[in-house]
Design an enzyme around this catalytic site. Sequence first.
Site, mmCIF file in Angstrom:
data_model
loop_
_atom_site.group_PDB
_atom_site.id
_atom_site.type_symbol
_atom_site.label_atom_id
_atom_site.label_comp_id
_atom_site.label_asym_id
_atom_site.label_seq_id
_atom_site.Cartn_x
_atom_site.Cartn_y
_atom_site.Cartn_z
ATOM 1 N N ASP A 83 -2.376 -1.507 -3.764
ATOM 2 C CA ASP A 83 -2.811 -0.364 -4.562
ATOM 3 C C ASP A 83 -1.747 -0.013 -5.601
ATOM 4 O O ASP A 83 -1.776 1.047 -6.206
ATOM 5 C CB ASP A 83 -3.146 0.841 -3.676
ATOM 6 C CG ASP A 83 -1.972 1.293 -2.814
ATOM 7 O OD1 ASP A 83 -0.817 0.842 -3.049
ATOM 8 O OD2 ASP A 83 -2.206 2.123 -1.898
ATOM 9 N N LEU A 134 0.868 -1.198 0.000
ATOM 10 C CA LEU A 134 0.000 0.000 0.000
ATOM 11 C C LEU A 134 0.890 1.229 0.000
ATOM 12 O O LEU A 134 1.776 1.330 0.841
ATOM 13 C CB LEU A 134 -0.826 0.071 1.280
ATOM 14 C CG LEU A 134 -2.094 -0.742 1.487
ATOM 15 C CD1 LEU A 134 -2.714 -0.343 2.824
ATOM 16 C CD2 LEU A 134 -3.097 -0.508 0.359
ATOM 17 N N HIS A 135 0.667 2.140 -0.922
ATOM 18 C CA HIS A 135 1.441 3.391 -0.853
ATOM 19 C C HIS A 135 0.742 4.597 -1.460
ATOM 20 O O HIS A 135 1.294 5.694 -1.476
ATOM 21 C CB HIS A 135 2.820 3.220 -1.512
ATOM 22 C CG HIS A 135 2.744 3.040 -3.009
ATOM 23 N ND1 HIS A 135 2.561 1.825 -3.605
ATOM 24 C CD2 HIS A 135 2.825 3.932 -4.016
ATOM 25 C CE1 HIS A 135 2.540 1.956 -4.913
ATOM 26 N NE2 HIS A 135 2.683 3.234 -5.196
ATOM 27 N N ARG A 136 -0.478 4.420 -1.977
ATOM 28 C CA ARG A 136 -1.151 5.582 -2.569
ATOM 29 C C ARG A 136 -1.460 6.601 -1.477
ATOM 30 O O ARG A 136 -2.008 6.235 -0.418
ATOM 31 C CB ARG A 136 -2.477 5.167 -3.212
ATOM 32 C CG ARG A 136 -2.351 4.244 -4.385
ATOM 33 C CD ARG A 136 -1.835 4.927 -5.623
ATOM 34 N NE ARG A 136 -1.224 3.923 -6.464
ATOM 35 C CZ ARG A 136 -0.190 4.141 -7.254
ATOM 36 N NH1 ARG A 136 0.351 5.345 -7.338
ATOM 37 N NH2 ARG A 136 0.310 3.182 -7.986
#
Length: 368
Positions: free
Chosen positions: A283, A203-205
């Site tokens: 994501d 996850l990094h958005r």
Amino acid sequence: MKVLSVVGARPNFMKVAPLVKELSRRGHQALLIHTGQHYDENMSKVFFQDLGMPRPDAYLGVGSGTHAEQTARVMTAFEKILEQERPDLTVVVGDVNSTLACALDCAKLRLPVAHVEAGLRSRDRAMPEEINRLVTDVLADLLFTHSREADENLKAEGIPPEKIHFVGNIMIDSLAANLEKARNSDILDRLSLSPGSFGVVTLHRPSNVDDPAVLEGLMGALRRVAARLPLVFSCHPRTAKRLAENKKRGISTGGDGALTILPPLGYLDFLHLMSQSRLVLTDSGGLQEETTWLGIPCVTIRKNTERPVTITEGTNRLAGTDPARVEELALQALEEGPARKEPPPLWDGKTAGRIVDVIEAWGAGRIP
Ligand code: UD1
Ligand code: UDP
């Protein structure tokens, strides 16, 4: 020809490595410029080792900052490289700030620029990458696409069809070339995992991790899925920073028990981990494509995707960002198991060759 390729952030390395290799093999002068957008050892240097890439000919060291700061720093430093080298062609890949900044420099200096992974559209301008894609594609002289839907997006925006070249997915070149080698990774032993008995998370958005409440909601969904299938979370530095901030505020966000949080992994370790997993929750743009090729079920924690081919022809499911829905789709994917499909057309490991064919034809004046 003198062809200058640009890398900056993690997803760029696996897209540029096959291209630089193929250009060099055919006797072209292949220069590699690293903007330094990503700079931690496990977000940058490890990929040079894992992918067998040459040392960059220049490292611009731009680092992190606001969008304007980062983009402007890349532009200022890269302009000097362009003035000095006057390449026949510059190649930018993907949709990060370095991609946009370097394309803009080329356009202002009237130097030709090619965009690899052109035509992807989420139609969501709240996503910084969408702005980068739109602007880069308007500026590019050669647009290399990985799917027919990307061709259609570009044509609908008025990009002349003769500039658009459907060549397939270059990220899959790296995946196909390294999958066997990745089997030598001892990551499963290090984590005491057996094949098919765990899921992988990234996850990094900003929309998922920058708001503490949103991140906490998603971490809750991950913990609930982990109660059914142990999860390994390769944690991007942006997300690690946010989790640490949340912890200071007393928000429980850490991994516990079946949810293991790790620092970012090198390409070979990560590839092996992902290829042996039962499920991926992410994501990431790249992971949606890699899971499609590997036939691993993927739940995408986003409201939209610029890669719908991974849903129509692949193993991807779009969950949105509601934690309950993420959990529901993850459990559904587990019930249904893997759905092996044919990879999308031209995701065959030979995209770099097709790109260099086009570059050579363009250099010889055979195509506009
Ligand atoms: C960038 C890209 C995104 C891509 C992602 C891949 C843009 C606008 N975003 O997002 O499209 O999907 O890379 O990973 O270009 N940081 C470190 N060490 C590093 C790099 C970053 O600690 O080596 C931390 C810094 O606190 C930094 C934050 O991560 O502020 C975000 O980095 P940045 O490059 O701005 O954006 P990403 O979220 O990595
Ligand atoms: N990746 C990796 N190690 C990790 C997480 C991802 O090597 O710990 C690889 C992944 O296999 C893919 C690329 O990084 O090739 C995707 O990068 P990222 O998710 O950062 O960016 P995005 O594709 O979303 O732009």
